[in-house]
Write a protein that holds these residues in place. Structure first.
Motif, mmCIF file in Angstrom:
data_model
loop_
_atom_site.group_PDB
_atom_site.id
_atom_site.type_symbol
_atom_site.label_atom_id
_atom_site.label_comp_id
_atom_site.label_asym_id
_atom_site.label_seq_id
_atom_site.Cartn_x
_atom_site.Cartn_y
_atom_site.Cartn_z
ATOM 1 N N THR A 1 0.822 -1.204 0.000
ATOM 2 C CA THR A 1 0.000 0.000 0.000
ATOM 3 C C THR A 1 0.856 1.255 0.000
ATOM 4 O OG1 THR A 1 -1.699 -1.220 1.231
ATOM 5 C CG2 THR A 1 -1.891 1.177 1.163
ATOM 6 N N ALA B 1 1.230 4.000 -3.050
ATOM 7 C CA ALA B 1 0.905 5.403 -2.758
ATOM 8 C C ALA B 1 2.064 6.324 -3.136
ATOM 9 C CB ALA B 1 0.550 5.563 -1.286
ATOM 10 N N ALA C 1 2.396 6.372 -7.188
ATOM 11 C CA ALA C 1 1.258 6.876 -7.965
ATOM 12 C C ALA C 1 1.518 8.244 -8.590
ATOM 13 C CB ALA C 1 0.005 6.916 -7.097
ATOM 14 N N ALA D 1 -9.710 8.898 0.026
ATOM 15 C CA ALA D 1 -8.334 8.411 -0.004
ATOM 16 C C ALA D 1 -8.220 7.036 0.645
ATOM 17 C CB ALA D 1 -7.416 9.411 0.691
ATOM 18 N N LEU E 1 -6.648 3.666 -1.018
ATOM 19 C CA LEU E 1 -5.581 2.890 -0.393
ATOM 20 C C LEU E 1 -6.025 1.453 -0.124
ATOM 21 C CD1 LEU E 1 -4.209 5.515 2.160
ATOM 22 C CD2 LEU E 1 -3.064 4.683 0.097
ATOM 23 N N ALA F 1 -5.765 -0.410 -3.325
ATOM 24 C CA ALA F 1 -4.364 -0.708 -3.633
ATOM 25 C C ALA F 1 -3.856 -1.888 -2.823
ATOM 26 C CB ALA F 1 -3.501 0.529 -3.378
ATOM 27 N N TRP G 1 -4.346 12.911 -4.629
ATOM 28 C CA TRP G 1 -3.483 11.754 -4.391
ATOM 29 C C TRP G 1 -4.263 10.453 -4.572
ATOM 30 C CZ3 TRP G 1 0.232 11.372 0.455
ATOM 31 C CH2 TRP G 1 1.250 10.455 0.158
ATOM 32 N N ALA G 2 -5.502 10.400 -4.055
ATOM 33 C CA ALA G 2 -6.317 9.200 -4.200
ATOM 34 C C ALA G 2 -6.645 8.918 -5.662
ATOM 35 C CB ALA G 2 -7.601 9.346 -3.385
ATOM 36 N N ILE H 1 -3.628 7.254 -7.096
ATOM 37 C CA ILE H 1 -3.533 5.869 -6.639
ATOM 38 C C ILE H 1 -4.544 4.998 -7.373
ATOM 39 C CG2 ILE H 1 -3.798 4.351 -4.633
ATOM 40 C CD1 ILE H 1 -2.892 6.708 -2.894
ATOM 41 N N THR I 1 -3.666 1.769 -9.633
ATOM 42 C CA THR I 1 -4.277 0.473 -9.332
ATOM 43 C C THR I 1 -4.879 -0.148 -10.584
ATOM 44 O OG1 THR I 1 -4.780 1.227 -7.088
ATOM 45 C CG2 THR I 1 -5.977 -0.685 -7.889
#
Length: 294
Positions: A10, A14, A17, A72, A76, A79, A218-219, A222, A226
Motif C-alpha cells: 500500500t 501510494a 502513484a 483516499a 488505499l 491498492a 493523491w487518491a 492511486i 491500481t
C-alpha cells in the motif's frame, strides 16, 4: 494474509502513484512537441497543497472535511487488494465495492456546498459510473469464468499460464477502454480542463482547497495506478524469463503510462451522450473475448 506485505504494498503504490501520473503527463507533452513538466511535478503539487490551509464554505456541513480522507482510504484499500507481493490479493468484487464506495464519497463531497458546479459534476459522475461499472465487471467476469474463481490472485495465476492470443487481445482492449473512463481520462473526461460544460471530476472538487484537496488528488493518482497494475497483471502477456515476476509486472505497468498518454492524444473529449456508445464498445470486446474462449 500477510499484514507486512499489505502495508508495504500500500505504501509503495501510494508513493509511486504521482510518478505514474507524471509519466502520463510527460508523454502527452512530448507528443504535443512541448517540453512539459518533469515527471516528479505531481509530488511538488501535492507538497504545495499539503502546506496550504483549507478554505471551507460557511454553508458546508461538518462532514465537508471528512469526505476527502474517506475517498483516499478507499483508494488505499483498493491498492492493498492487488495481488503484487506474496500474501496479498483479494476478491475482485470487494475491490469493485471499494471503488464504488470511493465514488460515492466523492459525489457526496460535490453536493456539500450546494454549488451548481458540484451538483452537475456529481450527477455526471453517477451517470458515467452507471455505465462504467457493468463494463468493468464484465471484463473481469470473462476472466473469472476461465479461472473458475473471483480471487485476484487466482486470476493472475491463470493469466500467467495462458497463451496470449486473440481472446486476450479482445480482453485487453475491453479493459483498457474502461481504464480510461474509470481514471477520468479522455475521451470520457479531461483531468486538465476547468471548462464548466465539460468538467466531471474537477467540478466535484471545485470547492476544496489546500489540505482538503491534496488527499483527493493523491487518491485519484492511486486509483489510476491500481487500474494500470490490474491491466498489466491480468491482461498483458507475461514477459520473457529475465523480466518476469515482480520486476516484469512493474515494467508492464510503467509501459502502460505512455499508452494512456498516447490514447489521450489520438482521441478527443466526447459529448456526454456519446459515452454509452463508447463503453458499449468495451462490453462488445469482453463478449468477443468470452465467445473466443468457448
Amino acid at each position: 494474509m500477510d499484514t507486512t506485505s499489505l502495508f508495504l504494498q500500500t505504501i509503495g503504490l501510494a508513493l509511486l502513484a504521482p510518478a505514474f501520473t507524471g509519466i502520463v503527463r510527460k508523454t502527452k507533452a512530448c507528443l504535443q512537441n512541448r517540453r512539459g513538466a518533469p515527471i516528479w511535478q505531481p509530488y511538488l503539487e501535492l507538497q504545495r497543497l499539503f502546506r496550504k490551509q483549507p478554505l471551507r464554505s460557511t454553508s458546508a456541513s461538518p462532514l465537508f472535511g471528512a469526505w476527502p480522507p474517506l475517498y483516499a482510504a478507499c483508494a488505499l484499500g483498493a491498492a492493498a487488494m492487488l495481488p503484487i507481493l506474496p500474501g496479498t490479493g483479494n476478491d475482485l468484487l470487494f475491490l469493485g465495492g471499494l471503488w464504488a464506495l470511493g465514488r460515492f464519497c466523492l459525489a457526496i463531497a460535490g453536493l456539500e456546498v450546494s454549488s451548481a458546479f458540484g451538483g452537475m459534476g456529481s450527477s455526471r459522475e453517477m451517470y458515467v459510473a452507471a455505465l462504467v461499472e457493468p463494463a468493468l465487471l464484465l471484463s473481469f467476469f470473462q476472466l473469472a469464468l476461465s479461472a473458475g474463481a473471483t480471487s485476484l490472485a487466482s486470476l493472475q495465476a491463470t493469466a500467467q499460464l495462458r497463451a496470449f492470443g486473440l481472446p486476450e487481445i479482445f480482453a485487453a482492449t475491453a479493459f483498457f477502454t474502461v481504464l480510461l473512463a474509470e481514471s477520468g481520462r479522455i475521451p470520457v473526461d479531461n483531468p486538465d480542463t476547468h471548462l464548466e460544460l465539460t468538467m466531471i471530476h474537477e467540478a466535484m472538487v471545485l470547492e476544496y482547497a489546500g489540505q482538503d484537496l491534496a488527499p483527493i488528488h493523491w487518491a485519484s493518482m492511486i486509483r489510476e495506478l491500481t487500474l494500470a497494475f490490474l491491466f498489466a497483471a491480468l491482461f498483458l502477456p507475461v514477459l520473457p524469463a529475465p523480466c518476469d515476476g515482480l520486476f516484469g509486472l512493474f515494467l508492464k505497468t510503467l509501459l502502460t503510462a505512455p499508452f494512456i498518454g498516447l490514447a489521450e492524444m489520438v482521441t478527443v473529449k466526447m459529448r456526454l451522450f456519446r459515452v454509452p456508445q463508447y463503453l458499449a464498445l468495451s462490453a462488445v470486446f469482453s463478449l468477443l473475448s468470452l465467445s473466443s474462449r468457448l
